[in-house]
Each structure stands twice: as structure tokens, then as C-alpha cells.
Motif scaffolding. Structure first.
Motif, short mmCIF file in Angstrom:
data_model
loop_
_atom_site.label_atom_id
_atom_site.label_comp_id
_atom_site.label_asym_id
_atom_site.label_seq_id
_atom_site.Cartn_x
_atom_site.Cartn_y
_atom_site.Cartn_z
N ASP A 131 51.87 36.67 41.11
CA ASP A 131 51.13 37.81 41.23
C ASP A 131 51.66 39.10 40.36
O ASP A 131 50.98 39.90 39.50
N GLU A 132 52.95 39.08 40.52
CA GLU A 132 53.88 39.88 39.85
C GLU A 132 53.82 39.88 38.39
O GLU A 132 53.81 40.86 37.38
N ARG A 134 50.49 41.09 37.14
CA ARG A 134 50.47 42.49 36.81
C ARG A 134 51.15 43.20 35.71
O ARG A 134 50.54 43.89 35.00
N ASP A 178 45.31 36.50 32.57
CA ASP A 178 44.41 36.28 33.57
C ASP A 178 43.34 35.36 33.58
O ASP A 178 43.09 34.59 34.29
N TYR A 207 45.20 40.94 48.11
CA TYR A 207 44.23 40.94 47.10
C TYR A 207 43.30 41.75 46.67
O TYR A 207 43.03 41.86 45.46
N LEU A 228 45.25 44.52 45.05
CA LEU A 228 45.73 44.15 43.44
C LEU A 228 44.61 44.14 42.58
O LEU A 228 44.54 44.61 41.41
N TYR A 229 43.26 43.71 43.06
CA TYR A 229 42.08 43.40 42.34
C TYR A 229 41.64 45.19 41.94
O TYR A 229 41.22 45.54 40.79
N TYR A 261 41.64 36.86 38.55
CA TYR A 261 42.56 35.84 39.13
C TYR A 261 42.85 36.46 40.68
O TYR A 261 42.65 35.74 41.63
N PHE A 262 42.87 37.70 40.79
CA PHE A 262 43.08 38.44 42.14
C PHE A 262 41.80 38.51 42.98
O PHE A 262 41.63 38.24 44.10
N HIS A 321 41.08 35.14 44.51
CA HIS A 321 41.72 35.07 45.62
C HIS A 321 41.26 35.82 46.71
O HIS A 321 41.17 35.33 47.93
#
Length: 334
Positions: free
Chosen positions: A215-216, A219, A225, A291, A294-295, A302-303, A306
Motif C-alpha cells: 500500500d505504501e 502511494r 498501479d 481502502y 486510500l482510494y 488497486y485500492f 480491495h
């Protein structure tokens, strides 16, 4: 004769010490003068976590069969006031599912290390004793002297643990059959996770071992991605929940559930599973929140994948919870 663990006697943080008899296990016992060769930790919700030859994975205790009573030992923390810290640390450790196993040289150092100051050569890799010891260390509980390099013997000799006096259960033919049958959802999820991270590491050239690490990375490196999302979609990772629902459709319909188990067994099953389902629901909601955030921040596919996956898992969990609750509430009708 085959034996099973009395899972109802276990509590979060219990350490399961077991004997195996392959070449590596025999070497570990001989090298460390230990009575056991492998270590797992109980997560709760009918689940152990371990780091075996492939890496970190979850294990259903009802699929663990033992040939000898002396092949099993349960160690428990003496200070029960620390259990809440252990529970949080185990929850964090679950994010390491899919982490690769350490190299044989690193495992060998772990079995032979006497220097408490020695730090891991492969801090991003795991083996069974390191995995469990680091969970306790994160909770502020140094059950062994060196959480990076330790052996089963170090757990046996720990002043912070005691041996639980439990009796294994004789397994019925049905239980043996269940333990030996393949479990497609768990097996597929484990294989999909390892395959996914292997392909990601090959693509990006980084030793990424866990989803939080990935995840990091994404980012900071959004250019990967689309490629990483395609790798994820080619595995079974996103679809395992659908398979589980298909294979266990009786858990999602009241009448089918009663017909499958009979009411008494269905009631006992429901009573045991309701607390676990509540925990799963909370975990899924937390993952959805993570998530979604994050999205919203990145708009990365990807986010989003999930986020949608965990939404579906939450729906399935709530459906099971509804059925279990209906069984409990209808007890007086039977």
C-alpha cells in the motif's frame, strides 16, 4: 488413533508447540535440544497463525491432526492482564500473511544464536519462532531473549509462559475426514497471496512482503498501479470469498442450515460462531475504511479492488450472522 486440539480451551495468544518428523524438524530438535520443532500462535476465531516453509499463513485448528499425545504442548502467558495487548499485536501480525520464509541460513542462525544483541539479517522475512516471538515483543512482552533469533527451546524455557494442562481429543472418523480433505478457500487464498507477492517483487524489484508495505509503495509509486492490479486480478485472491459462499451455501440460508446440521448441532455451531462473526465484521469494516480512504486520496485501481472485495466480504459475514442469530432466537421453537 488420531487426536485433535480442544479448541474451546484455547485463548488468544496461546502458543502451540508441535512435533514434526521431517528432516528439518529432526534437525531443529537435535540442534536446539528442544522437545518440539514448530511453533504457532492462536489468533482466536478458530484460527492459528504460523510461518512454515512457504511463509506466513493461517491455519484451521480443526485440520491439525496428531498421532501422539506427546507431540503437542500449549504454552500460555502467565500475566493474563496483558492479553489485550497480545490481541492487538496478533491483529497486526495477520497483515504479514503471505510474507516469505527466511533463507535456510537465516533459520540456522536462529536455531544457533546465543547473542541477545544480534539483529535479523532478513528483517522482512519470517520463520516460525521469530514470527511468534516478534508478536509478543510488539506487545511489550519479551517472552524470549532475542525475538529475531530464537528456537522452540527458548519458548519452553521462558519464565513468562507456563505449560497448559490440556487433554487432546480422540478424533472421530468424520473429524479425520474433515481434517484431511482439501480446503479450497483457505488453500486458494494462501497460494494466491504467495503468488501475488512473488510476481509483485519480480515486477518492482523490491522485497515487498505484506499488503501494508505494498500500500505504501503504491502511494509513492502510482505508475505501477495498473500492472499490480492486473497481477492481483489474475490470482484467485479477490474471488475466494465467492468460492467459500458457493461451497458452504448452507451457512447462508436458515432452512438449509438446519437441514444440513440438524437443529441441535446448528445451535451449537451458531453459538460458537456468533462471536467470531462479530470480530470478522469489525475487521472487514476497518479494512473497508482503510481502502476507501486510500482510494479517495489516490484514485488507484488497486485500492478500489480491495475496497470492493472487503465490501463483499462484509456482506457475506452479515448474511452468516443473520442465519446464526435466527437459529439462536428460534431455539424455543424446537
Amino acid at each position: 488413533m488420531k487426536y485433535l486440539l480442544p479448541v474451546y480451551e484455547l485463548q488468544i495468544g496461546d502458543i502451540l508447540m508441535v512435533n514434526r518428523y521431517d528432516t528439518t524438524a529432526n534437525w531443529i530438535r537435535e540442534k536446539t535440544n528442544s522437545n518440539y520443532s514448530h511453533v504457532l500462535i492462536y489468533r482466536g476465531d478458530n484460527c492459528f497463525l504460523e510461518s512454515d516453509g512457504l511463509g506466513v499463513a493461517s491455519v484451521n485448528p480443526y485440520r491439525l491432526l496428531f498421532d501422539k499425545l506427546e507431540d503437542v504442548c500449549i504454552l500460555r502467558l502467565k500475566d493474563t492482564s496483558k492479553l489485550s495487548k497480545i490481541a492487538q499485536s496478533i491483529g497486526n501480525a495477520a497483515n504479514k500473511i503471505g510474507t516469505s520464509y527466511a533463507t535456510p541460513l537465516e533459520v540456522g542462525r536462529g536455531m544457533d544464536c546465543k547473542d541477545e544483541r544480534m539483529v535479523a539479517n532478513q528483517p522482512n522475512r519470517q520463520f516460525c519462532t521469530r514470527f511468534v516471538a516478534q508478536i509478543y515483543k510488539e506487545a511489550g512482552l519479551p517472552v524470549v531473549k532475542n525475538a529475531d533469533y530464537c528456537s522452540p527451546k527458548d519458548f519452553e524455557d521462558s519464565d513468562m509462559l507456563f505449560k497448559l494442562n490440556i487433554s487432546l481429543l480422540e478424533a472421530s472418523e468424520e473429524q479425520i475426514e474433515f481434517a484431511n480433505e482439501k480446503n479450497p478457500p483457505i488453500q486458494l487464498l494462501t497460494e494466491a497471496t504467495f503468488t501475488f507477492f512473488d510476481n509483485v517483487r519480480t515486477l518492482v524489484g523490491k522485497d515487498i512482503q505484506t499488503f501494508p508495505q505494498l500500500d505504501e509503495f503504491l502511494r509513492l509509486n502510482p505508475k505501477f498501479d495498473e500492472q499490480i492490479t492486473k497481477i492481483l486480478e489474475k490470482t484467485d485472491y479477490l474471488w475466494v470469498g465467492d468460492l467459500e459462499r458457493q461451497l458452504n451455501s448452507h451457512l447462508y440460508d436458515f432452512d438449509s442450515f438446519i437441514q444440513y446440521y440438524g437443529f441441535e448441532n446448528a445451535l451449537n455451531y451458531s453459538l460458537s460462531e456468533l462471536p467470531h462473526e462479530i470480530n470478522r465484521t469489525a475487521n472487514f469494516k476497518n479494512s473497508i475504511e482503510v481502502y476507501k480512504k486510500l482510494y479517495d486520496e489516490t484514485s488507484l485501481k488497486y485500492f478500489d479492488a480491495h475496497y470492493k472485495c472487503y465490501q463483499k466480504q462484509l456482506q457475506f459475514s452479515q448474511e452468516r450472522f443473520t442465519v446464526f442469530s435466527q437459529v439462536v432466537m428460534s431455539n424455543h421453537d424446537y
